[in-house]
Motif scaffolding. Structure first.
Motif: not given
Length: 546
Positions: A91, A95, A102, A191, A193, A212, A240, A244, A248
């Protein structure tokens, strides 16, 4: 891909207020690696912990590999991996070069992945070789043929034969000289999702780094999450919630992320105790199992101060049982489209934490509207409309559905029904699409479900509408009972009657199951329940006519 649902004026306002910033997932990882690189970034159940310095390096190496295979800014990189360190690396790498992340749950099979391929058209996909006995390499070959989309397959496994690329070999060949990129502009879609499958055809929801990162930053600020708190994530990071509010949220704030792959409550207790985990967001199923295990073992978990819980009904008695074993449950409301919109704070009154889904997060606005779309004065009950810096920016390659969901003024139509009390605390009462129309009268399943889960025999409850020639639909109560418990339709009706519930809302059919079909994040798949009922044709206790 760009943000086409937020007006220029509103976007400029969000940036002027500092609610949207230029931070990206990769830039935050680089900052933490430079300032405190020895801090553990990720712990999984496969191996030792991995530091921010190691994550930054590995993300740079994999980012270069993606570019070598032709991935450009705006291209989609699918990641169908379990909760482990390599998922986070993939991920961050995607990014860092401006690709669109995804995340996908490992339980997706040929049917779901074909839909993903035809919708998102990924350039690369990361999968295990074999996971829980399932050969992902063979499945990807089948999906490539079925969809006509041929992404590069990166295999993430010690047994990495097959596929196009071995991630293990890519990382082993690194000379250590790579530098992690900062990713594309925070305004670009970063993203895609897919919704968790409570609907038959999942939607592909688009978010940016602005939406996000605002969501996870504001959540930590509003909840008072301390710098020393550790994030534990048992929810799949292919969803998600797990991505997230696990990956994240931890990486943005420079916290340690503890990933649990295979769900087992005893293992969860061990991880929480060993690493001092104190923050998570997970569905009711995870909380129920964790509380059960604590009660059986006479175990206390006072370090778990921030257990965010939503996505399915959270019974009041479960919150109270959790409190008794030291777990601080903070009910919330959110969706893939808006991330978290409301969240009880640790200092919310106990009665609110037990019975509501909390007040709005800072800078997030709510309206309740009637059938005609008119805003209702509070307190009220109606359909939830939301706007704020947390809302997504549309559905990927679905202009028609985007137009009916993302409205003028920045409002997102949720399809959820709720009430908001005089103190501004929201409580979800159902989904508009789940409304049962019985003889022309609307019945909200959530109201009945909340009453059913209060029965001591009932572990889980879901009410669905089944077709009826005369009335259009009738309500069917689907129940999972406690071991050894029994319950029949007549007793259900008698007890509901004693609550004062209107008789037209009584379920007229009872269906008992050992377990509910659920999404990987723990949401009940009502469309699958209905399919089972209709296929069975012999629901327990049959139909009771008035």
């Amino acid at each position: 891909m760009e943000n086409r649902t937020t007006s220029v004026t509103r976007a400029e306002h969000y940036r002027a207020q500092g609610w949207w910033t230029s931070d990206t997932l990769a830039s935050r990882v680089k900052r933490h690696a430079a300032e405190r690189g020895e801090v553990i970034a990720v712990v999984d159940q496969v191996g030792a912990g991995h530091s921010y310095r190691e994550l930054c390096h590995d993300g740079a190496v994999v980012g270069q590999m993606l570019q070598a295979y032709g991935v450009e800014p705006g291209d989609v990189v699918s990641i169908q991996l379990p909760n482990r360190y390599e998922t986070v690396v993939a991920a961050v790498a995607a990014q860092s070069i401006g690709a669109v992340i995804n995340p996908l749950v490992p339980s997706y099979r040929t049917r779901e992945l074909t839909h993903v391929f035809q919708t998102a058209r990924p350039r690369v996909i990361f999968t295990p070789a074999v996971y829980r006995g399932w050969d992902h390499r063979k499945m990807i070959d089948e999906v490539r043929k079925a969809s006509g989309i041929t992404p590069v397959l990166v295999v993430v496994d010690d047994d990495d034969e097959g596929g196009d690329v071995s991630l293990r070999e890519v990382l082993a060949r690194s000379d250590g000289s790579r530098t992690l990129g900062d990713g594309s502009a925070s305004t670009a879609v970063s993203e895609v999702i897919f919704t968790s499958g409570t609907e038959a055809t999942p939607k592909a929801v688009m978010h940016t780094e602005e939406t996000t990162n605002f969501g996870v930053r504001t959540a930590f600020e509003d909840l008072g999450v301390r710098p020393d708190q550790v994030v534990w994530m048992p929810s799949p990071v292919g969803h998600s919630t797990g991505f997230n509010y696990g990956v994240r949220a931890a990486l943005y704030h420079g916290r340690t992320l503890v990933l649990q792959d295979r769900w087992d409550a005893s293992s969860a207790i061990d991880l929480i105790d060993r690493y001092g985990c104190s923050f998570t967001l997970a569905a009711t199923t995870f909380l129920e199992d964790l509380v059960d295990a604590c009660e059986r073992g006479d175990i206390q978990l006072p370090q778990m101060t921030h257990f965010g819980c939503g996505g399915a009904p959270v019974p009041a008695r479960l919150v109270q049982r959790a409190e008794a074993v030291g777990i601080g449950v903070l009910r919330l409301y959110g969706s893939t489209e808006v991330l978290c919109g409301t969240w009880n704070r640790p200092d919310s009154p106990l009665v609110k934490r037990v019975t509501t889904d909390g007040p709005a997060l800072t800078h997030t606005e709510f309206e309740l509207r009637d059938e005609a779309g008119r805003a209702l004065a509070l307190p009220a009950e109606g359909e939830v409309y939301i706007r704020g810096p947390n809302t997504s920016v549309g559905f990927f390659d679905d202009e028609a559905r985007t137009a009916t969901t993302y409205l003028d003024g920045g409002w997102v139509r949720s399809g959820d029904l709720a009430r908001i009390d005089e103190d501004g605390f929201l409580t979800i009462v159902g989904r508009k699409k789940e409304i049962i129309i019985r003889g022309g009268v609307n019945v909200a399943p959530r109201e009945i479900e909340d009453l059913l889960v209060a029965f001591p025999e009932v572990q889980q409850a879901a009410v669905v509408g089944v077709p009826d020639q005369r009335l259009g639909e009738r309500g069917c109560a689907c129940l999972v009972l406690s071991p050894g418990a029994t319950l029949d339709l007549g007793e259900v009706v008698v007890r509901l009657g004693k609550t004062g519930l209107a008789t037209y809302k009584f379920p007229e059919q009872l269906y008992l199951l050992d377990h509910f079909p659920v999404t990987p994040s723990g949401k009940v798949q009502k469309h699958e329940l209905l399919r089972q009922i209709l296929a069975d044709r012999h629901p327990q206790n049959g139909i009771k006519d008035e």
